[in-house]
Design a protein around this motif. Structure first.
Motif, short mmCIF file in Angstrom:
data_model
loop_
_atom_site.label_atom_id
_atom_site.label_comp_id
_atom_site.label_asym_id
_atom_site.label_seq_id
_atom_site.Cartn_x
_atom_site.Cartn_y
_atom_site.Cartn_z
N UNK A 104 -28.14 -24.80 9.63
CA UNK A 104 -27.12 -25.39 10.50
C UNK A 104 -25.86 -24.54 10.52
N UNK A 105 -25.49 -24.00 9.35
CA UNK A 105 -24.35 -23.09 9.28
C UNK A 105 -24.56 -22.13 8.13
N UNK A 106 -23.76 -21.07 8.08
CA UNK A 106 -23.95 -20.01 7.10
C UNK A 106 -22.62 -19.64 6.45
N UNK A 107 -22.69 -19.17 5.22
CA UNK A 107 -21.51 -18.63 4.55
C UNK A 107 -21.68 -17.12 4.43
N UNK A 108 -20.78 -16.39 5.08
CA UNK A 108 -20.82 -14.93 5.03
C UNK A 108 -19.42 -14.41 4.71
N UNK B 92 -31.46 -7.07 14.62
CA UNK B 92 -31.25 -7.54 15.99
C UNK B 92 -30.80 -8.98 16.08
N UNK B 93 -30.15 -9.49 15.03
CA UNK B 93 -29.78 -10.90 14.99
C UNK B 93 -28.27 -11.12 14.86
N UNK C 99 -22.52 -16.82 15.60
CA UNK C 99 -22.30 -18.16 16.16
C UNK C 99 -22.32 -19.25 15.09
N UNK C 100 -23.00 -18.98 13.97
CA UNK C 100 -23.16 -20.00 12.94
C UNK C 100 -22.39 -19.69 11.66
N UNK C 101 -21.75 -18.55 11.59
CA UNK C 101 -21.16 -18.08 10.34
C UNK C 101 -19.76 -18.63 10.08
N UNK C 102 -19.54 -19.07 8.84
CA UNK C 102 -18.20 -19.35 8.33
C UNK C 102 -17.82 -18.15 7.47
#
Length: 228
Positions: free
Chosen positions: A106-110, A129-130, A136-139
């Protein structure tokens, strides 16, 4: 004598132990650490913050400071290697099984773009390639330890950190390492800052970091000694 050492956030735990051993040999030298992302530390050195040694989590920041003549080129030594890994909150179900399907979360931590692990992460996902979907999903975190904390507390189901960070946090599990060849080796260089006020003591500490004694401590935290 006070020596100020700017260290990548991923080194924080190991360096506290190393300091104790160093002070057994050099009891009159007090080491002060400033731990943060290597990009933030680079900026602080450029802005004139008091610093004697810079220990970076990537060669990019070190090379920039050498180019600006803010770190003595002849002092720089590559000491360690690390790995980039995908982690998840433990005891939590996730569809994510690897770097290739991380967008199922649902979301990501980067880490942010000025943080070395964030830069490695971008390279990995550019190669896969992503990258556009990831963004769009990264915090975005200000350093690798913040990424680790967000995943450990469940604020993000998964994220990308160094292998050594994952080892010190019981509340996360490693899903996998970055795909082979997806990014350049993760190398940690250290060097003496040109404006150091304690050059001899800084050199002593840097020499101590090269010893087998320190190498064994760092291995215990998951780091690999650098080999050309």
């Amino acid at each position: 004598t006070e020596v100020y050492v700017f260290i990548a956030a991923s080194l924080a735990n190991a360096m506290e132990e190393i300091q104790k051993d160093f002070n057994q040999k050099y009891p009159d030298v007090e080491i002060f650490y400033n731990a943060d992302s290597s990009g933030t530390l680079q900026t602080q050195i450029e802005e004139g913050s008091r610093c004697d040694i810079f220990f970076s989590a990537a060669t990019k920041q070190m090379d920039a400071l050498v180019e600006e003549e803010l770190v003595k080129e002849e002092s720089v030594v590559n000491l360690l290697e690390n790995k980039v890994v995908l982690i998840k909150t433990n005891d939590t179900e996730t569809k994510v099984t690897g770097f290739e399907n991380i967008t199922d979360a649902e979301n990501l931590a980067l880490a942010g773009e000025d943080v070395p692990v964030g830069q490695y992460t971008e390279v990995i996902y550019q190669n896969l390639g992503l990258w556009e979907q990831i963004q769009e999903k990264a915090n975005l975190a200000s350093n690798v330890r913040q990424v680790l904390d967000w995943v450990a507390t469940g604020n993000a189901p998964c994220g990308v950190v160094y292998e050594t960070d994952a080892k010190i946090e019981e509340k996360v599990d490693v899903v996998c390492e970055a795909p082979e060849g997806s990014c350049e080796p993760v190398i940690y260089p250290a060097g003496v800052v040109s404006a150091s006020e304690q050059k001899e003591e800084a050199k002593d500490f840097l020499e101590f970091l090269k010893t087998e004694q320190v190498s064994e401590i760092l291995k215990g935290y998951g780091f690999t000694p650098y080999e050309e």
